[in-house]
Write a protein that holds these residues in place. Structure first.
Motif, PDB file in Angstrom:
ATOM      1  N   SER A   1       0.799  -1.228   0.000  1.00  0.00           N
ATOM      2  CA  SER A   1       0.000   0.000   0.000  1.00  0.00           C
ATOM      3  C   SER A   1       0.831   1.277   0.000  1.00  0.00           C
ATOM      4  CB  SER A   1      -0.948   0.009   1.199  1.00  0.00           C
ATOM      5  OG  SER A   1      -0.190   0.013   2.387  1.00  0.00           O
ATOM      6  N   ASP A   2       2.126   1.183   0.172  1.00  0.00           N
ATOM      7  CA  ASP A   2       3.022   2.335   0.186  1.00  0.00           C
ATOM      8  C   ASP A   2       2.617   3.355   1.256  1.00  0.00           C
ATOM      9  OD1 ASP A   2       5.354   3.519  -0.734  1.00  0.00           O
ATOM     10  OD2 ASP A   2       4.262   4.816  -2.135  1.00  0.00           O
ATOM     11  N   VAL A   3       2.186   2.863   2.418  1.00  0.00           N
ATOM     12  CA  VAL A   3       1.779   3.674   3.553  1.00  0.00           C
ATOM     13  C   VAL A   3       2.779   3.401   4.679  1.00  0.00           C
ATOM     14  CG1 VAL A   3      -0.043   4.030   5.277  1.00  0.00           C
ATOM     15  CG2 VAL A   3      -0.644   3.585   2.896  1.00  0.00           C
ATOM     16  N   PRO A   4       3.185   4.430   5.423  1.00  0.00           N
ATOM     17  CA  PRO A   4       4.131   4.193   6.521  1.00  0.00           C
ATOM     18  C   PRO A   4       3.576   3.199   7.548  1.00  0.00           C
ATOM     19  CG  PRO A   4       3.870   6.532   6.108  1.00  0.00           C
ATOM     20  CD  PRO A   4       2.841   5.831   5.280  1.00  0.00           C
ATOM     21  N   ALA A   5       4.422   2.301   7.993  1.00  0.00           N
ATOM     22  CA  ALA A   5       4.040   1.326   9.008  1.00  0.00           C
ATOM     23  C   ALA A   5       4.599   1.705  10.379  1.00  0.00           C
ATOM     24  CB  ALA A   5       4.516  -0.065   8.622  1.00  0.00           C
ATOM     25  N   ALA A   6       5.663   2.489  10.386  1.00  0.00           N
ATOM     26  CA  ALA A   6       6.278   2.911  11.638  1.00  0.00           C
ATOM     27  C   ALA A   6       6.950   4.263  11.440  1.00  0.00           C
ATOM     28  CB  ALA A   6       7.288   1.885  12.108  1.00  0.00           C
ATOM     29  N   TYR A   7       6.993   5.025  12.513  1.00  0.00           N
ATOM     30  CA  TYR A   7       7.634   6.345  12.505  1.00  0.00           C
ATOM     31  C   TYR A   7       8.694   6.391  13.588  1.00  0.00           C
ATOM     32  CZ  TYR A   7       4.301   8.576   9.352  1.00  0.00           C
ATOM     33  OH  TYR A   7       3.559   8.933   8.251  1.00  0.00           O
ATOM     34  N   LEU A   8       9.645   7.285  13.404  1.00  0.00           N
ATOM     35  CA  LEU A   8      10.696   7.526  14.383  1.00  0.00           C
ATOM     36  C   LEU A   8      10.663   9.001  14.758  1.00  0.00           C
ATOM     37  CD1 LEU A   8      13.201   6.357  15.877  1.00  0.00           C
ATOM     38  CD2 LEU A   8      14.558   7.196  13.951  1.00  0.00           C
ATOM     39  N   VAL A   9      10.535   9.268  16.054  1.00  0.00           N
ATOM     40  CA  VAL A   9      10.601  10.625  16.580  1.00  0.00           C
ATOM     41  C   VAL A   9      12.030  10.847  17.050  1.00  0.00           C
ATOM     42  CG1 VAL A   9       9.791  12.187  18.383  1.00  0.00           C
ATOM     43  CG2 VAL A   9       8.190  10.631  17.278  1.00  0.00           C
ATOM     44  N   GLN A  10      12.666  11.886  16.507  1.00  0.00           N
ATOM     45  CA  GLN A  10      14.039  12.211  16.869  1.00  0.00           C
ATOM     46  C   GLN A  10      14.045  13.577  17.529  1.00  0.00           C
ATOM     47  OE1 GLN A  10      15.296  11.888  12.773  1.00  0.00           O
ATOM     48  NE2 GLN A  10      16.545  10.102  13.282  1.00  0.00           N
TER      49      GLN A  10
ATOM     50  N   GLU B   1       6.861  10.923  21.755  1.00  0.00           N
ATOM     51  CA  GLU B   1       7.449  12.213  22.124  1.00  0.00           C
ATOM     52  C   GLU B   1       7.716  12.282  23.621  1.00  0.00           C
ATOM     53  OE1 GLU B   1       5.345  15.001  18.681  1.00  0.00           O
ATOM     54  OE2 GLU B   1       4.409  14.809  20.673  1.00  0.00           O
ATOM     55  N   ASP B   2       6.774  11.797  24.418  1.00  0.00           N
ATOM     56  CA  ASP B   2       6.940  11.801  25.876  1.00  0.00           C
ATOM     57  C   ASP B   2       8.106  10.917  26.302  1.00  0.00           C
ATOM     58  OD1 ASP B   2       4.746  13.447  25.906  1.00  0.00           O
ATOM     59  OD2 ASP B   2       3.381  11.971  26.803  1.00  0.00           O
ATOM     60  N   ARG B   3       8.219   9.739  25.691  1.00  0.00           N
ATOM     61  CA  ARG B   3       9.329   8.833  26.029  1.00  0.00           C
ATOM     62  C   ARG B   3      10.674   9.459  25.691  1.00  0.00           C
ATOM     63  NH1 ARG B   3       8.969   4.321  22.765  1.00  0.00           N
ATOM     64  NH2 ARG B   3       7.123   5.090  21.696  1.00  0.00           N
ATOM     65  N   ALA B   4      10.764  10.087  24.539  1.00  0.00           N
ATOM     66  CA  ALA B   4      12.016  10.739  24.149  1.00  0.00           C
ATOM     67  C   ALA B   4      12.339  11.907  25.083  1.00  0.00           C
ATOM     68  CB  ALA B   4      11.935  11.207  22.704  1.00  0.00           C
ATOM     69  N   ALA B   5      11.336  12.681  25.464  1.00  0.00           N
ATOM     70  CA  ALA B   5      11.551  13.806  26.382  1.00  0.00           C
ATOM     71  C   ALA B   5      12.045  13.318  27.742  1.00  0.00           C
ATOM     72  CB  ALA B   5      10.266  14.613  26.538  1.00  0.00           C
ATOM     73  N   LYS B   6      11.531  12.200  28.217  1.00  0.00           N
ATOM     74  CA  LYS B   6      11.970  11.657  29.508  1.00  0.00           C
ATOM     75  C   LYS B   6      13.419  11.187  29.453  1.00  0.00           C
ATOM     76  CE  LYS B   6       7.426  10.474  31.183  1.00  0.00           C
ATOM     77  NZ  LYS B   6       6.517   9.484  31.694  1.00  0.00           N
ATOM     78  N   VAL B   7      13.819  10.591  28.346  1.00  0.00           N
ATOM     79  CA  VAL B   7      15.215  10.162  28.187  1.00  0.00           C
ATOM     80  C   VAL B   7      16.139  11.381  28.197  1.00  0.00           C
ATOM     81  CG1 VAL B   7      16.859   9.113  26.570  1.00  0.00           C
ATOM     82  CG2 VAL B   7      14.665   8.017  26.997  1.00  0.00           C
ATOM     83  N   ILE B   8      15.736  12.433  27.499  1.00  0.00           N
ATOM     84  CA  ILE B   8      16.534  13.660  27.463  1.00  0.00           C
ATOM     85  C   ILE B   8      16.606  14.289  28.855  1.00  0.00           C
ATOM     86  CG2 ILE B   8      16.503  16.044  26.616  1.00  0.00           C
ATOM     87  CD1 ILE B   8      15.602  14.899  23.910  1.00  0.00           C
ATOM     88  N   ALA B   9      15.493  14.308  29.573  1.00  0.00           N
ATOM     89  CA  ALA B   9      15.475  14.869  30.935  1.00  0.00           C
ATOM     90  C   ALA B   9      16.425  14.093  31.845  1.00  0.00           C
ATOM     91  CB  ALA B   9      14.060  14.856  31.500  1.00  0.00           C
ATOM     92  N   ASP B  10      16.414  12.775  31.766  1.00  0.00           N
ATOM     93  CA  ASP B  10      17.323  11.966  32.583  1.00  0.00           C
ATOM     94  C   ASP B  10      18.781  12.283  32.273  1.00  0.00           C
ATOM     95  OD1 ASP B  10      15.369  10.640  34.016  1.00  0.00           O
ATOM     96  OD2 ASP B  10      15.285   8.933  32.634  1.00  0.00           O
TER      97      ASP B  10
END
Length: 176
Positions: free
Chosen positions: A99-108, A152-161
């Protein structure tokens, strides 16, 4: 010389080498008091004022840092100011085959920070840190929104740590 004599001498030599290596080790608790009687790093962390957030993700990062710095206690009078610049991008990392539709995304996320003294404005510590978090994309709109927000929340928590650890280490080093 028998094999057992050689093995015994080798063990003693290894033990002596290990003792020399450990003799140079300088391990001390990050949040405990130092033998010189100086204040622990936790008191310095509680005196950090964090600039207000501009959006939801920055607010998550700010809230995490406030909790880590104050440990749920009262804030001390501000002696330090923490400024942060947060950049976030989202990219597809997997595509459905037919289907050429994204199956997963990466938040950086990348965050640059600067810690300065309130009284003098002198910069004490600067740094940059990053975090990545992925999430699956589905055909349900609400699920996709929640998955993106959770990433986004998970990435923000890693950065905060990471920021918390770096600043705590800085204060612990200054106290020694």
């Amino acid at each position: 010389m028998s094999l057992s004599d050689f093995t015994g001498r080798f063990r003693v030599l290894g033990l002596v080498c290990a003792l020399f290596v450990l003799a140079g080790c300088n391990v001390r608790p990050l949040y405990g008091t130092i033998s010189t009687g100086s204040a622990p790093a936790q008191e310095e962390l509680a005196a950090i004022d964090i600039d207000p957030a501009d959006d939801r993700v920055q607010q998550v990062l700010r809230n995490e840092l406030i909790f880590l710095f104050q440990r749920g206690g009262e804030a001390a009078p501000a002696r330090y100011r923490l400024r942060m610049i947060l950049n976030s991008t989202k990219s597809s990392v997997a595509v459905e085959e037919l289907s050429d539709v994204p199956a997963a995304y990466l938040v950086q996320m990348t965050t640059s920070f600067a810690l300065s003294e309130v009284a003098t404005g002198r910069t004490l510590l600067t740094g940059s840190t990053f975090a990545n978090a992925s999430y699956d994309f589905s055909n349900q709109r609400f699920a996709n929104l929640r998955a993106a927000r959770d990433a986004e929340d998970r990435a923000a928590k890693v950065i905060a740590d990471d920021i918390h650890t770096r600043i705590a280490a800085y204060f612990a080093e200054q106290k020694s």
